[in-house]
Design an enzyme around this catalytic site. Structure first.
Site, PDB file in Angstrom:
ATOM      1  N   GLU A 170     -14.482 -11.892   2.463  1.00 30.30           N
ATOM      2  CA  GLU A 170     -13.869 -11.042   1.440  1.00 30.30           C
ATOM      3  C   GLU A 170     -12.393 -11.399   1.272  1.00 30.30           C
ATOM      4  O   GLU A 170     -11.614 -11.322   2.214  1.00 30.30           O
ATOM      5  CB  GLU A 170     -14.002  -9.569   1.834  1.00 30.30           C
ATOM      6  CG  GLU A 170     -13.495  -8.632   0.762  1.00 30.30           C
ATOM      7  CD  GLU A 170     -13.732  -7.164   1.081  1.00 30.30           C
ATOM      8  OE1 GLU A 170     -13.290  -6.702   2.145  1.00 30.30           O
ATOM      9  OE2 GLU A 170     -14.353  -6.478   0.237  1.00 30.30           O
TER      10      GLU A 170
ATOM     11  N   LYS B  75      -6.283  10.647   6.907  1.00 30.89           N
ATOM     12  CA  LYS B  75      -5.290   9.631   7.259  1.00 30.89           C
ATOM     13  C   LYS B  75      -5.345   8.587   6.129  1.00 30.89           C
ATOM     14  O   LYS B  75      -6.263   7.761   6.080  1.00 30.89           O
ATOM     15  CB  LYS B  75      -5.635   9.045   8.628  1.00 30.89           C
ATOM     16  CG  LYS B  75      -5.266   7.607   8.897  1.00 30.89           C
ATOM     17  CD  LYS B  75      -3.783   7.323   8.948  1.00 30.89           C
ATOM     18  CE  LYS B  75      -3.567   5.818   9.173  1.00 30.89           C
ATOM     19  NZ  LYS B  75      -3.303   5.100   7.915  1.00 30.89           N
TER      20      LYS B  75
ATOM     21  N   CYS C 127     -13.793  -3.135  -3.364  1.00 30.12           N
ATOM     22  CA  CYS C 127     -14.857  -3.546  -2.453  1.00 30.12           C
ATOM     23  C   CYS C 127     -16.062  -4.062  -3.234  1.00 30.12           C
ATOM     24  O   CYS C 127     -16.846  -4.841  -2.728  1.00 30.12           O
ATOM     25  CB  CYS C 127     -15.241  -2.381  -1.553  1.00 30.12           C
ATOM     26  SG  CYS C 127     -15.516  -0.875  -2.470  1.00 30.12           S
TER      27      CYS C 127
ATOM     28  N   GLU D 207     -17.728   2.727   4.610  1.00 29.90           N
ATOM     29  CA  GLU D 207     -17.847   2.013   3.333  1.00 29.90           C
ATOM     30  C   GLU D 207     -16.932   0.808   3.471  1.00 29.90           C
ATOM     31  O   GLU D 207     -15.710   0.952   3.503  1.00 29.90           O
ATOM     32  CB  GLU D 207     -17.436   2.960   2.200  1.00 29.90           C
ATOM     33  CG  GLU D 207     -17.949   2.515   0.851  1.00 29.90           C
ATOM     34  CD  GLU D 207     -17.021   1.552   0.180  1.00 29.90           C
ATOM     35  OE1 GLU D 207     -17.220   0.325   0.372  1.00 29.90           O
ATOM     36  OE2 GLU D 207     -16.105   1.998  -0.510  1.00 29.90           O
TER      37      GLU D 207
END
Ligand code: NDP
Length: 501
Positions: A394, A184, A293, A259
């Site tokens: 973040e 997906k 990331c 992750e």
């Protein structure tokens, strides 16, 4: 083919890949995918739902339990993976171009990335037939050995920042291990994953081994994670969605690898090679428009070097060429999607509200070469305290928070004082200091005098809330396998049946 012959209103119309067939969503609905440089739609993607997710899982389950795949020797699986690697290499330019249309990252970066992606298929293709069990010198009258077996149907859920690279982190080891998969991709960047399925088909993978469903996370991703026949979910994305996936998977005791986000410290000591560290800081936060990331989004600079370093950094970063990501000379492209653009802009306001000083950028980029695209000026904030939101959360954009520190001890304390632990950079010429930091920084990756280096050979993953499990390297294939212990009695007679043997 992934793209239908008749394009609708000039948009490329993509189809899903399930059970070796190209199809639209069961509902027939589609949604638009946008080019972040023009802020205009360029493709139509099927809007899959629970019915499509179930159909894809059934196809993957059928392929795992019957047909050619379960009988294929690991060496033959490896050969298929290597063939897929060759096909990706042959089509690298076309795939890179698709990625840029969908996510706005630089063609220079994506072309290099796509030329490197085949290595995942060569490496894990080579590893497929080298997963060995062991013979245990068991303390009972028995011969005992272990074997490592695939899990079954694995769901691979991927984000929009490096769609094919991050998919390959998962797809290559999952297939090498003998699983079947349902992918997906992110709603913002589905096109390249669907285009990859043409190569999966050409490589000769049996029908149903690799399936792709597209659509929105809650509509098609959630039912995929919930499906009882999915045995593992491998996910890359935000911590919030990762936590939801983890919770959902827990209901059926499914395995997960996650992750997730980061707020990585890039730590500059006053004994570093300054020009290298400036480039490392720029590459850590402005490459890929900060949408990685592993972004080095907290720049920790030793007080004695702080002002000189910030001056050099700002003068280097202020020359960055922004504009069309498909132009070879562009160095900073747009933000990939509108919600992300709004999120990054909101963090600029949050930081200013927290009392930081803006020494570079700080707003929307309105240079003519940015056109109508979703551009944010490369931004550097100084006077940041580690407790501020701009240092703890973040942003996933070209926004750098500079934090001064006194000495090694304080650098380690600030570096570790976040919920994340994905990566860290250390810039010093002192080997003792480098190794001390490598030991004491809580992160899955520590780079000394470099930043953003990633390889199919080296384990990648997070400490703390940055994730669970490791991608890349030899460990990664075992994330997609389970161990069986087999006992064969060598006793001359059956012992007392009422006592544990
Ligand atoms: P998400 O974490 O929401 O999305 C990642 C993937 O999960 C996408 O394919 C998404 O689909 C899917 N998804 C969403 N909801 C569900 C669900 N309930 N069940 C299963 N799958 C689901 O990231 P966003 O795209 O919303 O980005 C938000 C933030 O995440 C960014 O600002 C950034 O901070 C972070 N991020 C981190 C990345 C990393 O590499 N660690 C990569 C990308 C983003 P859909 O796209 O349809 O929502």
């Amino acid at each position: 083919m992934a793209v239908a012959a008749s394009a609708q209103e000039g948009l490329r119309r993509y189809r899903m890949y399930v059970g070796g067939e190209w199809s639209d969503a069961a509902s027939g609905e589609t949604f638009e995918s946008f080019d972040p440089y023009t802020a205009k739609p360029w493709a139509l993607i099927p809007r899959g739902g629970a019915e499509d997710a179930a159909r894809a899982v059934e196809a993957a389950h059928e392929a795992f339990t019957a047909g050619e795949w379960p009988g294929l020797h690991a060496s033959a699986r490896g050969a298929l993976l290597r063939r897929l690697g060759d096909l990706i290499a042959e089509n690298a330019e076309r795939l890179a171009d698709l990625e840029v249309s969908d996510n706005g990252k630089l063609i220079s970066e994506m072309a290099a990335q796509l030329r490197y992606v085949p290595q995942w298929y060569y490496y894990f293709g080579g590893l497929a037939d080298k997963v060995e069990g062991s013979v245990i010198p068991i303390d009972k009258p028995a011969f005992n050995y272990t074997k490592h077996e695939p899990l079954g149907v694995v769901a691979l859920i991927t984000p929009w920042n490096s769609p094919l690279l991050l998919l390959s982190f998962k797809l290559a080891p999952a297939l090498a291990a003998g699983n079947t998969v349902v992918i997906k991709p992110s709603e913002f960047t589905s096109a390249s994953t669907l285009a990859l399925m043409e190569l999966v088909e050409q490589a000769g993978f049996p029908k149903g081994v690799v399936n792709v469903i597209t659509g929105f996370g809650p509509e098609v991703g959630q039912p995929l994670v919930e499906h009882p026949k999915v045995r593992k979910v491998a996910f890359t994305g935000s911590s919030a969605t990762g936590a939801r996936v983890y919770e959902t998977a827990a209901r059926d005791i499914k395995r997960v690898s996650l992750e997730l986000g980061g707020k990585s410290p890039n730590i500059v000591f006053d004994d570093c090679r300054i020009e290298d560290a400036v480039k490392g800081a720029v590459s850590g936060i402005f490459a890929a428009t900060g949408q990685t990331c592993i972004a080095g989004s907290r720049l920790l600079v030793q007080e004695s070097l702080h002002d000189e370093f910030v001056d050099k950094l700002v003068s280097f970063a202020s020359t960055a060429k922004m504009g069309n990501p498909k132009a070879a000379e562009t160095q900073v492209g747009p933000v990939t999607n509108l919600p992300q653009y709004e999120k990054v802009l909101s963090y600029l306001d949050i930081a200013k509200g927290e009392g930081v000083e803006t020494v570079l950028g700080g707003g929307k980029a309105t240079r003519p070469e940015c056109g109508e695209g979703w551009f944010v000026e490369p931004t550097v904030f100084t006077g940041v305290e580690n407790s501020m939101r701009i240092a703890q959360e973040e942003v996933f954009g070209p926004v750098l928070a500079v934090i001064p520190f006194k000495d090694e001890e304080e650098a380690i304390e600030i570096g570790n004082d976040v919920v994340f632990g994905l990566a860290a950079g250390v810039w010093t010429q002192d080997i003792r200091r480098a190794l001390t930091l490598a030991d004491r920084i809580q992160a899955g990756t520590v780079w000394i005098n470099t930043y953003r280096a990633v390889s199919y050979m080296s384990p990648f993953g997070g400490y703390k809330q940055s994730g669970i499990g490791r991608e890349n390297g030899q460990e990664a294939i075992r994330e997609f396998m389970q161990t069986k212990s087999v006992w064969i009695s060598t006793a001359s007679e059956v012992p007392n049946p009422f006592v544990m043997r």
